[in-house]
Design an enzyme around this catalytic site. Structure first.
Site, short mmCIF file in Angstrom:
data_model
loop_
_atom_site.label_atom_id
_atom_site.label_comp_id
_atom_site.label_asym_id
_atom_site.label_seq_id
_atom_site.Cartn_x
_atom_site.Cartn_y
_atom_site.Cartn_z
N SER A 205 -62.35 18.35 -33.53
CA SER A 205 -62.83 19.60 -34.11
C SER A 205 -62.72 19.64 -35.63
CB SER A 205 -62.06 20.73 -33.44
OG SER A 205 -62.51 21.96 -33.84
N ARG B 293 -46.15 32.89 -34.42
CA ARG B 293 -46.35 32.10 -33.20
C ARG B 293 -46.36 30.61 -33.54
NH1 ARG B 293 -51.63 30.37 -33.52
NH2 ARG B 293 -51.60 29.45 -31.45
#
Ligand code: 16G
Ligand code: MG
Length: 555
Positions: free
Chosen positions: A67, A513
């Site tokens: 990606s 996170r």
């Protein structure tokens, strides 16, 4: 069940030993690492996807890409027969197989997958070898050919055939695999790719038919990130020009993949990509990532003595525009078709608070928040008749329920809104987020509304936000809940974050996170001013650093 030649699996595996210091695990969207480490992972993913194909009796897909990562990385995404991503209950098995230390462990792990099935629902499905194959696609990274050979060896070890789809974007690959398993299976994967373009472009042409070109002549400057998207966009440039969309392509392969360009760079750094000309205010520009499954628009808004102001129209803005357009069309449906249609907008904690308020308060649509990663949003979108999902970083699409499509098909002859919604469902690649499909969607909606970029941008004004990342000794020590908005461990960290947030004006927020794609912890903040957002992110970063064993410079 097919007779598996485990001796062959053992022997084939011995050509692809796992580097001893490499411990791959299935991340947010598959495996990703420095390409030199990945031969064993690709071989084993070949085994896994072939096993999955045999258990389902259908053809699965394997896409070799990393990606938006740097060119020296590579990775793999596994695709289901319906074009969706590998089910989450298979992820632990994928990790276990990828981490095996010996060839015997590989054989045992595979045997356990094939004989016990990973879940009872997949166990009893008959196999039908002969008509199934594994489809391979890849982007333009130099490591792709070697990794492809490893994956082919894995599939061949289970006696399953393969089809080489070639250079494709990730979303094209999802579409092709879906087509391949449909009742009207194309004669070749090449034909499936042609169907992809014909479906999307054909629907776009009908949606904009007869409408005047935009005032700027329909010019759209596209940053292709030096990725695989450019390879395909050049082929459709001429046709789209005839439909009033003049795509001017940049970063088509002359520079390095994703280097100072691409959707991730533009969205995170808030700068125009390298290689772009000086932009006129409000000229339409967009950026896709290396495998073309992410899209963000951007432009500049006039210039001041300090330079031009960059305007980013991210995934949240694309979702808001799309949801507003769909809502308008739904309102025009007769009650017999459209009275009880459930529409939902799915976001993650990264969605700008202003976009959430816009969707809830202006569009009066319900908003759901899921953890980061397309697989979570996609799954949530399935519970609506129209599930609009986008991540702020530009991943997203719209899912239409089969029941709604049936109703629209019945009504399309007498109701133009039903026809338009059906065309939208074709412009939009429903298998996964797709940058090319996203471009056609945005361009069609802007043209239908006769809107400029500035009018689109004016839907709402983003809350100032800030994202930083930092390194800790073990990011797995940070665990989260409530769609990543609350930190569970280390104990006490959330209390500190809450105390910091309370020092900023109402409406400020922050969360932490662990990244699923790199060895980092991410901190996100929003506050009424940019200074406050920067400050809050930095202070929360410090708290993480102190409580979770920060490494390197403290934020
Ligand atoms: C991957 C995910 C994307 C997610 C991002 C988060 C897919 C196809 N892609 O790119 O959805 O937003 O990872 O990265 O699922 P992070 O975990 O490093 O923040
Ligand atoms: Mg991508």
């Amino acid at each position: 069940m097919t007779n598996i030649d485990y001796v062959k699996v053992f022997e084939s595996s011995s050509a692809f030993p796992r580097p001893s210091s490499f411990c791959p695990s299935y991340g947010t969207a598959g495996f990703r690492a420095d390409a030199s480490l990945l031969l064993s992972t690709l071989f084993r993913c070949g085994l896994l996807v072939a096993a999955r194909s045999l258990l389902l009796g259908k053809s699965c897909g394997l896409m070799i890409t990393a990606s938006h990562n740097q060119v020296s990385d590579n990775g793999v995404k596994l695709i289901e027969p319906d074009g969706s991503m590998l089910p989450q209950d298979w992820e632990p098995a994928a990790t276990a197989l990828a981490q095996c230390s010996t060839d015997q462990e590989v054989v045992d792990s595979l045997r356990s997958i094939l004989t016990t099935g990973v879940s009872a629902s997949t166990l009893n499905t008959p196999s039908c070898e002969g008509i199934l194959s594994v489809l391979f696609g890849y982007d333009n990274r130099p490591s792709a050919p070697d990794l492809l050979k490893a994956a082919v060896a894995g599939v061949a070890a289970l006696g399953v055939q393969h089809q080489d789809v070639g250079f494709v974007t990730t979303p094209m690959m999802h579409f092709v695999v879906h087509q391949w398993n449909s009742p009207c299976r194309p004669a070749s994967t090449h034909e499936a790719q042609e169907t992809y373009f014909e479906t999307l472009i054909g629907a776009f042409e009908q949606l904009v038919e007869g409408l005047p070109r935009p005032p700027d002549g329909g010019q759209l400057l596209i940053d292709c990130a030096n990725g695989v998207g450019a390879h395909h966009l050049v082929k459709v440039q001429q046709r789209l020009w005839s439909a009033g969309l003049q795509m001017v392509l940049f970063n088509t392969g002359d520079g390095q993949l994703n280097m100072e360009c691409g959707a991730d760079h533009v969205q995170k750094e808030r700068v125009a990509p390298t290689g772009f000309p000086e932009l006129k205010p409000y000229s339409r520009c967009c950026s896709v990532d290396g495998d073309a499954d992410r899209l963000v628009y951007f432009t500049v808004a006039g210039s001041t003595s300090e330079g031009t102001t960059m305007l980013l129209l991210d995934g949240d803005k694309i979702a808001s525009l799309t949801a507003a357009f769909i809502k308008d069309l739904l309102k025009q449906l007769p009650d017999s078709v459209g009275s009880d249609i459930k529409v939902g907008v799915i976001q993650t904690a990264y969605a700008n608070g202003a976009s959430t308020s816009y969707v809830k308060e202006q569009l009066l649509l319900s908003v759901e928040c899921t953890p980061t990663g397309v697989k979570y949003l996609h799954q949530a979108a399935h519970s609506y008749d129209v599930g609009v999902y986008w991540e702020a970083n530009g991943h997203g699409t719209v899912l239409f329920s089969a029941e709604l499509l049936r109703r629209l098909e019945k009504a399309e002859r007498v109701c133009s809104a039903a026809k338009d919604l059906l065309l939208l469902s074709k412009v939009i690649n429903q298998t996964v987020g797709d940058a090319f499909s996203g471009i056609l969607l945005v361009e069609a909606v802007l043209r239908r509304k006769a809107w400029s970029l500035s009018q689109w941008d004016g839907l709402y004004q983003d809350m100032p936000s800030r994202q930083i990342k930092l390194k800790v000794a073990d990011r797995a020590l940070i665990t989260v809940e409530d769609a990543e908005r609350k930190c569970v461990t280390p104990a006490g960290l959330q209390k500190d974050i809450d105390a910091l947030i309370s020092e900023y004006p109402a409406g400020s927020r922050a969360f932490v996170r662990p990244s699923g794609t790199e060895d980092a912890v991410r901190v996100y903040s929003e506050a009424p001013t940019q200074e406050q957002a920067n400050d809050l992110a930095c202070r929360v970063g410090k708290a993480v650093y102190l409580q979770a064993g920060g490494v390197g410079p403290m934020p």
